[in-house]
Design an enzyme around this catalytic site. Sequence first.
Site, mmCIF file in Angstrom:
data_model
loop_
_atom_site.group_PDB
_atom_site.id
_atom_site.type_symbol
_atom_site.label_atom_id
_atom_site.label_comp_id
_atom_site.label_asym_id
_atom_site.label_seq_id
_atom_site.Cartn_x
_atom_site.Cartn_y
_atom_site.Cartn_z
ATOM 1 N N GLY A 1 0.823 -1.199 0.000
ATOM 2 C CA GLY A 1 0.000 0.000 0.000
ATOM 3 C C GLY A 1 0.855 1.245 0.000
ATOM 4 N N GLY B 1 2.679 1.080 3.528
ATOM 5 C CA GLY B 1 3.276 -0.143 4.037
ATOM 6 C C GLY B 1 2.807 -1.362 3.268
ATOM 7 N N LYS C 1 -2.459 -5.226 7.515
ATOM 8 C CA LYS C 1 -1.762 -4.096 6.879
ATOM 9 C C LYS C 1 -0.869 -3.422 7.920
ATOM 10 C CE LYS C 1 -4.099 -1.143 4.323
ATOM 11 N NZ LYS C 1 -4.964 0.021 3.974
ATOM 12 N N ASP D 1 -10.463 7.452 -3.096
ATOM 13 C CA ASP D 1 -9.301 6.741 -3.638
ATOM 14 C C ASP D 1 -9.726 5.404 -4.243
ATOM 15 O OD1 ASP D 1 -6.637 6.432 -4.278
ATOM 16 O OD2 ASP D 1 -6.112 5.512 -2.350
#
Length: 442
Positions: A164, A167, A183, A280
């Site tokens: 991502g 990270g 994540k 997004d």
Amino acid sequence: MNLLFIIPIFGFCYFAPIHALITHPPLSPMADPVLPTQKKPPFSQIPTQNQAVSPGSSEIRVVHHEDLNKRILVALIVASSLLVAILILLSCLWIYRLKRSKKSNIENAQQSQDTSKGLSLGPILDKFNPLRMTGKKGSVTVIEYEWLVSATNNFHEDNVIGHGAFGSVYKACFNDHFLAAVKRIHVAGPDAHRAFENEISCLSRIQHQNIVNLLGYCIHGDTRFLVYEMMPNGSLESQLHGPSHGASLSWQQRMKVALDIARGLEYLHERCTPPVIHRDLKSSNILLGSNFNAKLSDFGLAITGGIHGKNNIKLSGSLGYVAPEYLLDGKLTDKSDVYAFGVVLLELLIGRKPVEKMSPSQCQSIVTWAMPQLTDRSKLPNIVDPVIRDTMDLKHLYQVAAVAVLCVQPEPSYRPLITDVLHSLIPLVPTELGGSLRVTES
């Protein structure tokens, strides 16, 4: 004959005083309607106006019984009608509750079909630290850091399933039956910290079958962790632009993905209070379950409310998906998500990335390249992804292309609402995949 004598005497004795029978002489034949010598029945003659009728005569008693029978009959009819009406009402209520129960069971099945092959999260979440971070409409579990280290094999590279902006994403095995995605976010600045807090805030109050479930989070020093449900088929980006180049996604499955995305956005725009703008939306943030059902993820940049301008938001997004008005003027609305949806729809249709390098110093947008050919029916079939070319009804292909063209219009007011897009896609998806199209075998 003896009976004829007894009946009138009995009736008269019943209603007349006894001393009258003793002191007065017998009535004349003209005064008594029934005598022993007469052959007419005692109750057959109806008194005329000139004849005096005794208050206790047999005729009066007969009429009284008939009226009583009528009243009883009416009462029985009314009672029966009320009973039938009550039974009908109870039947309707039972049928209504049965339908509601079936609908609820179907929705629950759709929401849980991707969660560890039907396994309950209860045994897993019971092991979490009992601390809670309570949101407006829900709570997020705090997970112990040591447990994440053990589940990811100390965040080994072999468990990396994605990357991502802040990270990497790791596969975590909490026991032999339950997998999750972790994540890891390195908080190197205020943007990463803000995205972490924003995602927890959004997903803690959002529950929908086409939005990924946040299972918990962890804070360890300067590192933040978000734990999601596992989506076995990865992201849409990896399916379309990875090694398989979309070979696993048929035309019908691609239309199902588009429909799922539209449903997720429609929930954010129309059903959340206040509305949520994803901000997004892109193929890497669309995750695919075991049956290629799509869910929106990565709400770090999501915002709530109506129209936003340059003064109250920071410009951000992904190249190729950002709407022109947001890129040039910083104006952000729900139509910005519609533009990004149109780009994803073009990816599904054409199989190309949103931005491709033509040379080291030049890039080309899929919107710029495809727009002239999308409106030309003779050229449209030639630009379709070769994996699905000639596998769909041309009429459906033209309809999907028309939806994509409307979504990527430069002027926001020309773009449709996501609700309109949703209703346009439902007839193009087979019923078994969540649409209304009935496929007939040739």
